[in-house]
Each structure stands twice: as structure tokens, then as C-alpha cells.
Design an enzyme around this catalytic site. Structure first.
Site, mmCIF file in Angstrom:
data_model
loop_
_atom_site.group_PDB
_atom_site.id
_atom_site.type_symbol
_atom_site.label_atom_id
_atom_site.label_comp_id
_atom_site.label_asym_id
_atom_site.label_seq_id
_atom_site.Cartn_x
_atom_site.Cartn_y
_atom_site.Cartn_z
ATOM 1 N N HIS A 99 0.858 -1.196 0.000
ATOM 2 C CA HIS A 99 0.000 0.000 0.000
ATOM 3 C C HIS A 99 0.889 1.239 0.000
ATOM 4 O O HIS A 99 1.936 1.257 0.651
ATOM 5 C CB HIS A 99 -0.919 -0.014 1.229
ATOM 6 C CG HIS A 99 -2.004 1.009 1.120
ATOM 7 N ND1 HIS A 99 -1.779 2.339 1.361
ATOM 8 C CD2 HIS A 99 -3.306 0.904 0.754
ATOM 9 C CE1 HIS A 99 -2.912 3.016 1.158
ATOM 10 N NE2 HIS A 99 -3.846 2.163 0.785
ATOM 11 N N GLU A 148 -4.060 2.116 -7.309
ATOM 12 C CA GLU A 148 -4.472 3.242 -6.485
ATOM 13 C C GLU A 148 -3.601 4.466 -6.789
ATOM 14 O O GLU A 148 -2.523 4.628 -6.188
ATOM 15 C CB GLU A 148 -4.326 2.897 -5.002
ATOM 16 C CG GLU A 148 -5.119 1.680 -4.576
ATOM 17 C CD GLU A 148 -5.405 1.707 -3.079
ATOM 18 O OE1 GLU A 148 -6.581 1.758 -2.722
ATOM 19 O OE2 GLU A 148 -4.441 1.705 -2.290
HETATM 20 P P1 PGA Z 1 -9.668 6.019 0.194
HETATM 21 O O1 PGA Z 1 -8.465 4.987 0.437
HETATM 22 O O2 PGA Z 1 -10.850 5.215 -0.253
HETATM 23 O O3 PGA Z 1 -9.864 6.686 1.515
HETATM 24 O O4 PGA Z 1 -9.208 6.967 -0.879
HETATM 25 C C1 PGA Z 1 -8.217 3.936 -0.447
HETATM 26 C C2 PGA Z 1 -6.979 3.210 -0.007
HETATM 27 O O5 PGA Z 1 -5.968 3.863 0.289
HETATM 28 O O6 PGA Z 1 -6.967 1.969 0.099
#
Ligand code: PGA
Length: 222
Positions: A99, A148
Site C-alpha cells: 500500500h 491506487e
Molecule cells: P480512500 O483509500 O478510499 O480513503 O481513498 C483507499 C486506499 O488507500 O486503500
């Protein structure tokens, strides 16, 4: 109907009491999801909540899988502070690896991430491997990737669906990956823009997953 993943990433949030409240609230909605074999719903709490969540989910027979938010790259032993895959596997089936917050705040390197993936696979955990760039290296054995983009995480500004589709297509073309999910400011209002994309098979949800109602609503709207 394509297979979809819905992942609640609680990050560093919730006490035991708050986790129980969320689970009770989610149970009210869960009867609507149990029939869909195509959906995999995964809850990723902090380590000390894994046991509590596992116990609750088992007792209430919820169709909710559990994921950890990280894993030690080492096997059990003299690694103070690290949480071993073997222990995680007692409670969870999945683990988030790479992440962007773990890379940023805990300085996890590419080499370490590859070791974490290997460790997860060796104990029978499915890694959910996060990338924020389409060209990022994806370790061997990874089948589930979450794309992401950094600017979309926690900002309230989800990425443009056309760009997400292009990146997901690219990742699948260049890697042996079965599923690509999207993550970054997903809400009940925006989820369908992503889950309707041909190359996207679900969403990784941070902020909006802290509310059981909102997370259930994301699953319903997808
Ligand atoms: P968010 O986070 O939905 O708050 O943007 C997503 C993540 O970092 O997994």
C-alpha cells in the site's frame, strides 16, 4: 456477471468497540450479499482486531473474508515487532501488500515487498498487491492487484474512469495478473463508474469503508 472484490481497508482506525459496532451494522445488510457467489467481500482491520473480527464473522456466519494490512517478510522467530504470516493465516485469507502508505511511512522497499508476497503465498494467504503507477514491478505469484493513483487516495477526487481502464488493461497485458481493482476515494455514488469497466474487478475502499452503511451501499450500487 463478473467476479468482483469489495475490500474495506480500515487502515489505522477503529477500537475493538467500534469494530463490533461496524460488524453488527454490516450484519443487517449482509443477507443481501450472501447469494452472490461472484462477490468477494474482504474486511482488512488492524492486526489486534483480526481475532475479534474472525470470531464475530464465524459466529454470525457472515460471507465476509478477512485480510491483514501487512505481513512480516520473515518467517516466525526473532523479529520483534513483526507479525508472522503463519499467525495471520489463523484469522485471514488475504493480505494487503505494498500500500502506498506503507511504502511512504514505513519505507518498504521493492525487495521487501517481493519477500512479503513470497511469504504470504507460502502460508496460503492471497496478496492484494497495491501499485500507484502502471509500470510498477509486480512480484511473481500476485494474482490480485489494486491500482491506487496517489492523488486519488483520501482526496475525494477519484481518478478518471477512462484512465483507470487503460491502466488496468496495461497491467493485465504485461503481468500474469487475474484481477485488477481500483482504489482511491470510492463512494456509493462513484463505485459503478469503476466496477462497470471491462478490466476492473472490484474496489479497495478506505475512508468510505469506515461506515458499515456506506460500505454496504458501495456493494449494492456496484
Ligand atoms: P480512500 O483509500 O478510499 O480513503 O481513498 C483507499 C486506499 O488507500 O486503500
Amino acid at each position: 456477471m463478473k467476479k468482483q472484490f469489495f475490500i474495506a481497508n480500515w487502515k489505522s482506525n477503529k477500537t475493538g468497540k467500534e469494530a463490533k459496532e461496524w460488524l453488527h451494522e454490516f450484519t443487517v445488510h449482509s443477507s443481501q450479499f450472501t447469494d452472490s457467489k461472484e462477490n468477494t467481500i474482504i474486511l482488512c482491520p488492524q492486526f489486534p482486531l483480526l481475532s475479534l473480527c474472525h470470531e464475530f464473522i464465524t459466529r454470525h456466519e457472515l460471507s465476509l473474508a478477512i485480510g491483514a494490512q501487512d505481513i512480516s517478510p520473515f518467517i516466525e522467530g526473532a523479529y520483534t515487532g513483526a507479525v508472522a504470516g503463519k499467525l495471520i493465516r489463523e484469522f485471514a485469507s488475504y493480505v494487503i501488500i505494498g500500500h502506498s502508505e506503507a511504502r511512504k511511512y514505513f519505507h518498504q522497499t521493492q525487495e521487501e515487498l517481493s519477500q512479503k508476497v513470497a511469504m504470504a503465498l507460502s502460508v496460503g494467504l492471497t496478496p492484494i498487491y497495491c501499485v500507484s503507477e502502471k509500470t510498477e514491478k509486480i512480484p511473481t505469484g500476485v494474482t490480485v492487484v489494486a491500482y491506487e493513483p496517489l492523488a486519488a487516495i483520501g482526496s475525494g477526487r477519484p481518478d478518471n474512469p477512462e484512465d483507470v481502464e487503460a491502466v488496468a488493461g496495461f497491467i493485465k497485458e504485461k503481468n500474469d495478473v487475474l484481477y485488477v481493482l481500483y482504489g482511491g476515494s470510492v463512494t456509493p455514488e462513484s463505485v459503478t463508474q469503476y466496477t462497470s469497466l471491462a478490466s476492473i474487478q472490484g474496489v479497495l475502499v478506505g475512508g468510505a469503508s469506515l461506515s458499515a452503511n456506506k460500505f454496504a451501499s458501495i456493494i449494492q450500487h456496484a
